[in-house]
Design an enzyme around this catalytic site. Structure first.
Site, PDB file in Angstrom:
ATOM      1  N   ASP A 174       3.379   1.560   2.650  1.00 48.75           N
ATOM      2  CA  ASP A 174       4.573   0.884   2.727  1.00 48.75           C
ATOM      3  C   ASP A 174       5.785   1.286   1.787  1.00 48.75           C
ATOM      4  O   ASP A 174       6.779   1.082   1.664  1.00 48.75           O
ATOM      5  CB  ASP A 174       4.301  -0.577   2.043  1.00 48.75           C
ATOM      6  CG  ASP A 174       3.299  -1.286   2.854  1.00 48.75           C
ATOM      7  OD1 ASP A 174       3.111  -1.198   4.067  1.00 48.75           O
ATOM      8  OD2 ASP A 174       2.506  -1.966   2.310  1.00 48.75           O
TER       9      ASP A 174
ATOM     10  N   SER B  79       0.707  -0.957   0.077  1.00 51.57           N
ATOM     11  CA  SER B  79       0.036  -0.077   0.038  1.00 51.57           C
ATOM     12  C   SER B  79       0.937   1.310   0.085  1.00 51.57           C
ATOM     13  O   SER B  79       1.887   1.082   0.261  1.00 51.57           O
ATOM     14  CB  SER B  79      -1.024  -0.079   1.165  1.00 51.57           C
ATOM     15  OG  SER B  79      -0.085  -0.108   2.305  1.00 51.57           O
TER      16      SER B  79
ATOM     17  N   SER C 199     -43.084 -23.790 -17.297  1.00 54.11           N
ATOM     18  CA  SER C 199     -41.429 -23.237 -17.386  1.00 54.11           C
ATOM     19  C   SER C 199     -41.528 -21.849 -16.890  1.00 54.11           C
ATOM     20  O   SER C 199     -41.087 -20.907 -17.728  1.00 54.11           O
ATOM     21  CB  SER C 199     -40.737 -23.580 -18.682  1.00 54.11           C
ATOM     22  OG  SER C 199     -41.543 -23.270 -19.916  1.00 54.11           O
TER      23      SER C 199
ATOM     24  N   SER D 149     -51.350 -26.834 -24.286  1.00 52.16           N
ATOM     25  CA  SER D 149     -51.798 -28.130 -24.865  1.00 52.16           C
ATOM     26  C   SER D 149     -52.546 -28.024 -25.756  1.00 52.16           C
ATOM     27  O   SER D 149     -52.561 -28.682 -26.926  1.00 52.16           O
ATOM     28  CB  SER D 149     -52.273 -29.154 -23.910  1.00 52.16           C
ATOM     29  OG  SER D 149     -51.245 -29.140 -22.659  1.00 52.16           O
TER      30      SER D 149
ATOM     31  N   SER E  50       4.217   3.709  -4.002  1.00 46.63           N
ATOM     32  CA  SER E  50       4.336   4.865  -4.982  1.00 46.63           C
ATOM     33  C   SER E  50       6.052   5.173  -5.254  1.00 46.63           C
ATOM     34  O   SER E  50       6.559   5.412  -6.272  1.00 46.63           O
ATOM     35  CB  SER E  50       3.735   6.172  -4.782  1.00 46.63           C
ATOM     36  OG  SER E  50       2.622   5.985  -3.933  1.00 46.63           O
TER      37      SER E  50
END
Lengths: 304, 614
Positions: free
Chosen positions: B15, B12, B524, B457, B18
């Site tokens: 840390d 990050s 369905s 049907s 950049s």
């Protein structure tokens, strides 16, 4: 000079990715179009498209957004290339603005570009109902491009919304488009300017001769050389054309493209120059000198 | 060694990420000089770096939109020139917890990770998370940058302790190699040049470690070539794709994994410069065009292989990283994409969630944004997904929301749960096309959907009578009739309805292959189920017809007495009463269930077999 083996292998890898992008564009979208602007990046793009579909033809049209102010040498190469390769070449111009007398001199670089490029592009994409447009943008061109996707989503109205971009995993593209969304796609995303020139050299591609040094009629403007390419040039007070040995790093509308001095007789001279001086091609473009982040804003409006 | 390696950068801003990236990029000449200008002459408030020198932390500054809105957007990609003249593409993902998904994106294609830790603060839950995600996504090599060593007096003891900790975790994550480097990004120690501040360190600089990361091209294994596109030219038909595994050469016999059909490679096609050229081989990661000796049925997403084709399966166990604000909806149908492959899929079960900060698994019923979990997935037809550990390209997939187009998750196939078949499909010479010629008409499927009592049907019966009189072979699959035999073990819950539709669709598919016009009459009610049925057929072969009858009319008809039963409370899952009916959005036909039957029949037949009725 030639291209060393490791560099050539890098080019192979970049080429393989670009061909994959072209094929995905053709297979996973309905109506693709290739945006062709005649510069070195477009030359490479067109070559990669040929290679992707060889021995078949390029399966989509090629479109030039013509502002009417390109260099004569560019039109010459465009028309000859279209004929030699049998391209389905479409030309798109904002004719209404042109008829109203919009020129780079009357409206200035930024406004002219918006009207004749961004607006013209949006209209041409809408009219052709293209759902994906291939462009030659590279991530190394400008800082804000580092976060651009290869497949870049545009919302209705061609708006680039940085928060709504899709993650890119492996070679899997999410091609679903809803509600007027379209895609822009950039096969050269991971290429650098040097890669483009090295590829031009390796593949022996023809580029516009303006990239090589010659004596040309120019005037000095905003610290750069502007070429007087035809009699439409409007001179400012005290400007007098003079002959200088100049070349161009990047090509666009002739009144907005700055030339540099210095010798480059062939592609290898250009490559050496970039390796040594490490200046990017954008240094010469009048349009980008207006705030470091102007590209991002233009993209949000629907530019590349 | 690969000429182009992909690197995920984990860490990050806190840390010192950049600064480290800025220094790597600027000092290797990976960034043009003029783009460094603003980093020389812009300063953050409180910066002590003299004007004119490069503030490396500004080199990779993000988007205007991010700064203005205080947000971080996904992954940034930049290239780094390596001393060997090879190239690294750095995928830089934000480091904090809410960006686990972004890290997964960046790690998905990475060969190697740069893992950054702050020696002043030690390893954190975050470091564990980064290693977990790298391990999960298949990153096998880590270059560990132990940063800010200037802040702890270049103490070798602290360094060794941190390295041991990370190496231990990395081993558990199946990461093969960890190359540690003590650095200070701010001062520049051991980034590009060895530092006099760490005389006890004799290993490579960070840049050299990256350049030496052992990324071999894997040339072994059988060919896996997913067909991306069909290349068509004058009297030419070839197949284009990116080689996922193995080496493709002329003379090889390729098998289409789905059908078992085989053909031999005649030539590979490409250009050299602008001249036609026939390569002798194509390596993994290369785009290739193959020409085969026979004209066989191959389409996009077919997998061409040498040797034994991978097993087809339609149930998988997979790890997924959830990317979306909307939760993982159990049982919902999504589109699964893996390279050119596209198939409807359902997450049928969530087994557990993984705590990426400690590696523990926890019981879970749903997944939220940034969660990683083990799930079971069902595809609507058998597919050739391979285990992710064997092939990222044919084992990694995404799940897409069909309505919004959002990428919801990235998935890593672990293993097939149910093999669709234990035999390689046999290719029969007499196929559907041959039967259609014999019959003198094409095979089709008409899918009638609507409420019970809507008139499905009745229409099915009338359509079949008309077809019969026209000499067309047909068959009606009626939902109620099938429930007395094939589907008598099924009830009416959504799950059972899905299975009911699946079975009927499979039977319809068999009869369609037999060359028959199949008429399905089935309530369905769910869109996803109908979509799954449709996906078994090519475009134009499957005609969905919505028999649209107002529920009041259907209730009044109540041909089977179901609505009466429902009213009496004896039928909880009746569609339109206790269960929803999802109106079709993509139906080819919209029939009114109260209109004249013969008019409906004519409309159906014109759509089904254009030109059959004149």
């Amino acid at each position: 000079m030639s291209i060393d083996n490791e560099t050539s292998r890098v080019l192979d890898a970049l080429e393989a990715e670009a061909i994959w992008v072209f094929r995905e564009t053709a297979a996973a979208f309905e109506r693709p179009v290739l945006l062709y602007s005649i510069g070195k990046d477009s030359t490479v793009l067109l070559h990669l498209a040929r290679k992707a579909f060889h021995p078949g033809p390029i399966p989509f049209p090629v479109m030039h957004i013509d502002t009417g102010w390109k260099f004569k040498a560019m039109y010459e190469l465009r028309d000859r290339t279209a004929q030699e390769l049998g391209l389905d070449l479409r030309l798109a111009t904002n004719q209404e603005a042109r008829d109203q007398g919009v020129t780079p001199f009357s409206h200035g670089a930024q406004e002219f570009t918006r009207i004749m490029k961004t607006v013209a592009l949006r209209a041409a994409l809408d009219e052709g109902q293209f759902d994906i447009a291939v462009g030659g943008a590279r991530r190394d061109e400008e800082r804000s491009r580092a976060k651009e996707r290869i497949f870049s989503l545009r919302e209705a109205g061609h708006r680039w919304e940085p928060r709504n971009q899709r993650p890119e995993f492996w070679h899997t593209v999410n091609n679903t488009l809803t509600d007027g969304q379209t895609m822009r796609v950039f096969p050269l995303s991971n290429w650098s300017e040097l890669d483009v020139w090295r590829y031009v050299a390796r593949e022996n591609l023809e580029v516009v001769p303006l990239y090589f040094t010659q004596e040309r009629p120019v005037v000095k403007r905003q610290g750069t050389w502007i070429m007087v390419d035809d009699d439409r040039m409007e001179f400012e007070a005290g400007e007098e054309p003079e002959m200088r040995r100049v070349r161009f790093r990047s090509l666009g509308d002739y009144p907005l493209s700055g030339a540099v001095e210095g010798e480059a007789a062939d592609v290898f001279d250009i490559i050496r120059d970039i390796e040594v001086n490490r200046q990017s091609e954008r240094a010469g473009r009048l349009i980008d000198g207006e705030g470091a982040m102007s590209m991002e804003r233009k993209k949000a409006e629907g530019y590349f | 060694m690969k000429a182009l390696i992909r690197v995920v950068v984990c860490g990050s801003v806190d840390d010192g990420k950049s600064t480290l990236l800025g220094r790597l990029l600027a000092e290797t000449g990976s960034i043009p000089e003029d783009q460094l200008e603003s980093a020389r002459f812009t300063r953050r408030p409180g910066s002590t770096i003299p004007l004119g020198e490069v503030d490396y932390s500004l080199v990779t500054d993000g988007l205007e939109a991010e700064r203005e809105q205080g947000i971080t957007i996904d992954v940034a990609y930049r290239h780094l020139m390596l001393p060997s003249r090879r190239r690294a593409i750095l995928a830089d993902a934000p480091g904090h917890e809410q960006y686990t998904r972004n890290m997964a994106v960046a790690a998905s294609t990475a060969d190697v990770a740069i893992l950054l830790i702050d020696s002043m603060r030690g390893t954190k839950r975050q470091t564990h998370r980064h290693l977990t995600v790298c391990g999960l996504m298949g990153v096998r090599h880590v270059v560990l940058a132990v940063n800010k060593l200037d802040g702890v007096g270049y103490d070798q003891g602290i360094y060794n302790e941190l390295v041991a900790e990370v190496s231990d975790t990395a081993r558990r994550m199946e990461i093969q190699s960890v190359i540690p480097v003590p650095v200070s990004a701010l001062v520049g120690d051991n980034v590009l040049a060895h530092s006099p501040n760490t005389p006890w360190y004799h290993g490579p600089t960070l840049l050299d470690a990256l350049d030496a990361a052992d990324i071999q091209e894997e040339l072994g294994g059988e060919v896996r070539l997913p067909v991306q596109t069909i290349i068509r030219g004058k009297q030419f038909r070839g197949y284009g794709g990116l080689v996922a595994q193995g080496v493709v050469r002329p003379g090889q016999t390729l098998t289409v994994a789905q059908s078992g059909v085989q053909a031999k490679i005649v030539k590979l096609h490409s250009l050299q410069g602008t001249e036609p050229y026939e390569p002798e081989q194509a390596l993994p990661g290369e785009s290739v065009t193959v020409e085969l000796d026979k004209d066989i049925d191959i389409a996009r997403a077919d997998l061409l292989v040498t040797g034994e084709p991978p097993q087809l399966a339609d149930r998988f166990a997979a790890d997924i990283v959830w990317m979306s604000d909307q939760q993982l909806a159990h049982g919902r149908s999504y589109t699964l994409r893996c390279g050119p492959l596209e198939v409807p899929a359902t997450v049928t079960n969530v087994r557990h969630r993984l705590d990426v900060t400690n590696g523990n698994t926890m019981a879970a019923r749903l997944l939220e944004i940034n969660d990683v979990g083990r799930v079971e997935i069902a595809t609507s037809r058998p597919v050739n997904l391979e285990p992710y550990t064997e092939s990222r390209e044919t084992g990694g997939f995404i799940l897409v929301d069909r309505m919004t187009g959002e990428t919801l998750a990235a998935g890593l196939n672990r293993f097939a749960l149910r093999r669709a078949t234990n035999v390689v499909p046999h290719h029969f010479e007499v196929d559907r096309e041959a039967r259609e010629v014999l019959n003198g008409h094409p095979a089709k499927v008409l899918w009638l959907t609507g409420f019970s009592g809507s008139g499905k049907s009745t229409i099915a019966d009338a359509v079949e009578r008309r077809l019969h009189s026209l000499g067309i072979r047909s068959f009606v699959l009626d939902g109620d009739n099938l429930r007395s035999g094939l589907n008598k073990d099924l009830g009416f819950t959504p799950e059972d309805r899905a299975e009911n539709v699946r079975r009927v669709a499979e039977v319809a598919r068999l009869m369609y292959d037999a060359g028959v016009v199949v008429i399905v009459a089935l309530v369905s009610p769910f869109r996803a189920d109908r979509q799954a049925a449709r996906s078994l057929f090519d475009d134009g072969e499957f005609i969905e017809a919505w028999v649209d009858t107002p529920i009041e009319v259907a209730m009044q008809r109540d041909t089977k007495g179901l609505y009466a039963k429902s009213a009496a409370g004896n039928l909880p899952n009746l569609t339109g009463v206790g269960q929803q009916y999802e109106d079709p959005e993509t139906a080819e036909l919209h029939l009114s269930g109260t209109a004249d039957v013969e008019r409906n029949v004519t409309e159906v037949i014109e759509k089904l077999l254009p030109g059959a009725v004149s």
